[in-house]
Design a protein around this motif. Structure first.
Motif, PDB file in Angstrom:
ATOM      1  N   PHE A 172       0.828  -1.208   0.000  1.00 17.01           N
ATOM      2  CA  PHE A 172       0.000   0.000   0.000  1.00 17.01           C
ATOM      3  C   PHE A 172       0.865   1.262   0.000  1.00 17.01           C
ATOM      4  N   ILE A 173       2.001   1.235   0.653  1.00 15.67           N
ATOM      5  CA  ILE A 173       2.924   2.373   0.582  1.00 15.67           C
ATOM      6  C   ILE A 173       3.439   2.542  -0.843  1.00 15.67           C
ATOM      7  N   PHE A 174       3.816   1.435  -1.478  1.00 13.07           N
ATOM      8  CA  PHE A 174       4.299   1.478  -2.860  1.00 13.07           C
ATOM      9  C   PHE A 174       3.211   1.988  -3.796  1.00 13.07           C
ATOM     10  N   LEU A 175       2.000   1.467  -3.652  1.00 11.60           N
ATOM     11  CA  LEU A 175       0.889   1.919  -4.497  1.00 11.60           C
ATOM     12  C   LEU A 175       0.535   3.372  -4.200  1.00 11.60           C
ATOM     13  N   GLY A 176       0.740   3.814  -2.951  1.00 11.13           N
ATOM     14  CA  GLY A 176       0.499   5.216  -2.614  1.00 11.13           C
ATOM     15  C   GLY A 176       1.450   6.138  -3.365  1.00 11.13           C
ATOM     16  N   PHE A 177       2.726   5.758  -3.444  1.00  9.87           N
ATOM     17  CA  PHE A 177       3.681   6.561  -4.219  1.00  9.87           C
ATOM     18  C   PHE A 177       3.272   6.625  -5.687  1.00  9.87           C
ATOM     19  N   LEU A 178       2.837   5.508  -6.239  1.00 11.10           N
ATOM     20  CA  LEU A 178       2.392   5.512  -7.629  1.00 11.10           C
ATOM     21  C   LEU A 178       1.127   6.338  -7.810  1.00 11.10           C
TER      22      LEU A 178
END
Length: 130
Positions: A108-114
């Protein structure tokens, strides 16, 4: 010979195999380029020195204007292709015992950056085809 000395010898022997393989690879490429240079015919003519454009003689100057937005679309595609590459291994590890909550938060952190990057592109009007 003591035990650490034997382990160190085996350790460095494996590196010598990698080094030997690298040297053989470099020699193979050097021999291939050298053979190509010696065997190819070199007969420069004005036609051979002319810029080649798909079989058509070049017309006009060499500079062409290209829309930047096409590069932006390609860049966005690469971003989301990398995103999908990271999602597939995550989906397999997520099901393993003991990894669920940690990998869920990380993804979710990775998808948040995207998502922030996509929101930025949307706010700048990059995603509109005009």
């Amino acid at each position: 010979m003591s035990e650490p000395t034997v382990l160190a010898a085996d350790y460095f022997r494996s590196y010598s195999v990698v080094g030997l393989l690298a040297v053989v690879g470099v020699l193979f490429v050097a021999v291939a380029f050298g053979a190509g240079r010696l065997l190819r015919p070199v007969v420069p003519t004005p036609e051979k020195l002319l810029t080649y454009e798909c079989g058509v003689d070049p017309v006009g100057e060499g500079w062409a204007h290209t829309q930047v937005r096409y590069y932006v679309y390609a860049f966005l595609y690469v971003i989301f292709a990398v995103d999908s590459i990271f999602l597939f291994p995550w989906a397999t590890v997520f099901a393993a015992p003991g990894y669920g909550a940690t990998t869920l938060v990380e993804m979710f952190i990775f998808l948040g950056f995207l998502a922030v990057g996509l929101l930025y592109a949307w706010k700048k009007g990059v995603l509109e085809w005009t």
